[in-house]
Enzyme design. Structure first.
Site, mmCIF file in Angstrom:
data_model
loop_
_atom_site.group_PDB
_atom_site.id
_atom_site.type_symbol
_atom_site.label_atom_id
_atom_site.label_comp_id
_atom_site.label_asym_id
_atom_site.label_seq_id
_atom_site.Cartn_x
_atom_site.Cartn_y
_atom_site.Cartn_z
ATOM 1 N N GLU B 60 0.811 -1.217 0.000
ATOM 2 C CA GLU B 60 0.000 0.000 0.000
ATOM 3 C C GLU B 60 0.843 1.264 0.000
ATOM 4 O O GLU B 60 0.489 2.255 -0.652
ATOM 5 C CB GLU B 60 -0.957 0.008 1.195
ATOM 6 C CG GLU B 60 -2.134 -0.951 1.050
ATOM 7 C CD GLU B 60 -1.784 -2.404 1.321
ATOM 8 O OE1 GLU B 60 -0.655 -2.675 1.790
ATOM 9 O OE2 GLU B 60 -2.612 -3.285 1.071
ATOM 10 N N HIS B 129 -11.223 -5.052 9.050
ATOM 11 C CA HIS B 129 -11.666 -5.103 7.658
ATOM 12 C C HIS B 129 -12.912 -4.282 7.374
ATOM 13 O O HIS B 129 -13.491 -4.402 6.313
ATOM 14 C CB HIS B 129 -11.966 -6.566 7.292
ATOM 15 C CG HIS B 129 -11.063 -7.121 6.238
ATOM 16 N ND1 HIS B 129 -9.708 -6.990 6.277
ATOM 17 C CD2 HIS B 129 -11.328 -7.791 5.094
ATOM 18 C CE1 HIS B 129 -9.182 -7.584 5.226
ATOM 19 N NE2 HIS B 129 -10.128 -8.068 4.485
#
Lengths: 354, 326
Positions: B60, B129
């Protein structure tokens, strides 16, 4: 499957000594090119030595010294074309000088004056990122973008030995490799991350070994040998332009100066190694090389050094003559189209300051 | 007017921009053959090829970092961070880099980068999540923050994000992807900083973002049956924020509820509350109510997850509390 890339152990050298080691050959530089390289070294050295003095005089802020790193910077720079982008760390703060950036701009940067903010696109030199290794992905992305656009240019990112412990280095290196980005990852390994030696930074035998894990070929060079640095970078640039992807260069030296003007290395560094490094520093080595080849005499040396000193005197005078910046800059530059709240905040600031 | 799902609307904006402009490209994890973990970019690999629909390593920090590098030289990358929980891995690039380069170049370098991400609870993925982090980015000068709630808005705002010369963090909500809505035939860019009144009302203003917009609309329906007239306002962009529209609405209704799925504490509702109390202090007839998730990590267990995050019923309760103050 990519084949295993062999790791280099020794350090490439071109410049010999006055005794047993002969000078090697270097391609791509004629006599004029060799002297241009010398001019760059002198300019960088003069900038660095004067900056330490300006700091002591209170004319610039804390300054990251790069004394002894000039060969790594100038040697790699001269292997680049003007279209190639440079992503400096704070250790390469003055590398823009070699692209024609006025010394006053860089001195203003260290003075904390907005005149020290340059437009990267004017010089193809990115803004200096102070967090370590954080610009490695930028170089990978810019280089890949150049490829997407069908342009020929590449990008070089400079960072130190400690930077190879950062996630950004690893992610950026991996990205560059996967994308076959025309990038050069240039590690100036001076043995120290402030007070932390390389031995406490990694168990890898060499920093170049880290590149192997990403399928990136690497070269290890003597960082005090400006011609060896030039040659290694030239080969890396050629690979990049040929579409072969990134190259990692580990240039090795020993840090012979403090990390920055705020640092006293006597608490941790080996004074004997420092003495040795200072006696073998890169500018003197190159001067002796040029003399051996009949390209430099005392008169030319003095002339170039005097010119560089004049450039710096004019540079600090220009930096100090910059008018006080407008307060509005605090807000104006954050966004292309600043939101209304910035105006409110600015008005409040002006009211407080009268 | 054609109907698109929220998911299709995102894809439509991306595809139209990429058809018109070679400088626009997308990259992220699993966005190519697989079409993204939410199916947003399905079919785009076939149309645009692997260089412009770029699958990346799981990385990321480098996804955002390379996006910055590409944007520096004038490209308009749209990068996808699969879950906004993973934005944490790219914070250095977002906060210290993307947001700062313009200032550090004296206002001369533009970073026209869009960071798309999604998240949200409602499918029990657990603690790592399904979080909502939009408020973090509102705290960073140099970024813009967008969180659309309808297909029309997500399409028009994404287009504006791509063509904005600043870095934009663009939030999508997982549960909104299948939502259908009418969109104009031609894509109409929606300017940042303009709120949308989703429903007009007289008694209380509910300022909602993301999934809480449809929840607030449902609560407004239910409130109407109780004789309470609820105005629902969606700011759509959190930075810049349409303070004028917010203040005007509360000056009319004299009561205010904020609603987001993120935890209430330190959430965007706190900023909205500050804006309202400053801009409509003399008009308020009741304390401002904040609706958000309870302050704890999200649970795997569906019942516990649903208990933690807010729903229409929580908005309705908050509405009732404000009107009860007479």
């Amino acid at each position: 499957m990519a084949s295993t890339i062999p790791a280099e152990r020794g350090l490439r050298r071109v410049i010999g000594d006055d005794a047993s080691i002969p000078d090697g050959e270097v391609d791509g530089l004629d006599d004029e090119g060799l002297l241009e390289l010398y001019r760059s070294l002198v300019l960088l050295r003069t900038y660095d030595e004067r900056s330490v003095i300006y700091h002591r005089q209170g004319r610039i802020g804390t300054y990251a010294i790069y004394w002894g790193h000039e060969a790594m910077q100038a040697g790699s720079f001269h292997a680049l074309a003007d279209d190639d982008w440079i992503f400096p760390s704070y250790r390469e703060s003055a590398i823009g000088l070699l692209r024609g950036m006025p010394p006053a701009t860089i001195l203003s940067w260290w003075r904390g004056h907005p005149a020290g903010w340059w437009n990267p696109a004017d010089y193809n030199v990115a803004s200096i990122c102070v967090p370590i290794a954080t610009h490695v992905p930028h170089a990978a992305g810019l280089a890949w973008g150049k490829r997407l656009r069908g342009e020929d240019a590449c990008a070089i990112a400079y960072f130190g030995d400690g930077a190879t412990s950062e996630g950004a280095f690893h992610e950026g290196a991996n990205f560059a490799a996967v994308m076959r980005a025309p990038a050069i990852l240039f590690c100036s390994n001076n043995g120290w991350a402030i007070s932390t030696p390389v031995s406490a930074q990694t168990r890898a035998q060499t920093l170049a070994d880290k590149a192997i894990g990403y399928g990136i070929p690497s070269a290890r060079v003597d960082g005090g040998d400006v011609l060896a640095v030039y040659e290694a970078t030239r080969a890396a640039v050629a690979r990049a332009r040929a579409g072969e992807g990134p190259t990692f260069i580990e240039a090795v030296t020993y840090r012979a100066a403090p990390h920055a003007t705020a640092d006293d290395p006597s608490a941790y560094i080996d004074p004997e190694r420092v003495e040795e490094a200072r006696a073998n520093e890169c500018l003197g080595r190159y001067e002796r090389y040029l003399r051996r080849h009949g390209l430099l005499d005392a008169e030319l040396e003095q002339q170039l050094k005097a010119e560089a000193a004049d450039v710096m005197r004019a540079g600090i005078a220009a930096a100090e003559a910059e008018p006080k910046p407008d307060l509005g800059l605090l807000f104006e530059h954050a966004l292309v189209d600043p939101p209304a709240s910035f105006q409110t905040d600015l008005a409040e600031l002006r009211r407080i300051l009268g | 007017m054609p109907e698109l799902t929220y998911r299709e609307a995102v894809r439509d904006a991306l595809s139209r921009a990429m058809r018109e402009d070679d400088d626009v490209f997308i990259m992220g994890e699993d966005i190519a053959e697989m079409g993204g973990s939410m199916g947003v970019t399905q079919g785009m690999l076939d149309e645009f090829g692997a260089e412009r629909v770029r699958n990346t390593p799981i990385s990321e920090m480098a996804i955002v970092g390379t996006g910055i590098g590409a944007a520096m030289q004038g490209m308009r990358p749209v990068v996808e961070i699969m879950y906004q929980d993973f934005l944490t891995l790219s914070m250095e690039q977002l906060v210290n880099q993307a947001a700062k380069h313009r200032t550090m170049s004296g206002g001369q370098l533009k970073v026209p980068l869009t960071i798309r991400t999604q998240g949200g609870a409602g499918w029990s993925p657990g603690a790592q999540h399904a979080q909502q982090f939009e408020s973090w980015f509102v705290h960073v000068p140099g970024l813009k923050v967008v969180f659309p709630s309808t297909p029309e808005d997500v399409r028009g705002l994404l287009w504006s994000a791509i063509y904005d010369d600043n870095p934009v963090v663009f939030f999508e909500h997982r549960l909104l992807y299948p939502l259908k809505g009418e969109v104009p035939d031609e894509l109409e860019p929606i300017p940042f900083g303009k709120a949308r009144i989703m429903r007009e009302g007289a008694d209380v203003t509910v300022i909602a973002i993301g999934r809480m917009v449809p929840e607030a609309l449902q609560a407004a329906e239910e409130a109407e049956a109780l004789g309470i007239s609820v105005e629902v306002l969606d700011p759509r962009t959190l930075l810049p924020l349409d303070e004028e529209a917010i203040i005007a609405s509360v000056q009319k209704t004299n009561r205010c509820v904020t609603a987001h799925e993120a935890v209430t504490r330190g959430g965007f509702g706190a900023e909205l509350t500050a804006v309202v109390q400053h801009g409509a202090f003399d008009h308020l007839d009741a304390p401002i109510e904040r609706v958000g998730a309870k302050f704890g990590p999200l649970a795997f267990a569906p019942a516990m997850e649903q208990w933690a995050v807010p729903h229409a019923a929580d908005v309705l309760e908050a509405v009732k509390r404000t009107v009860a103050r007479a």
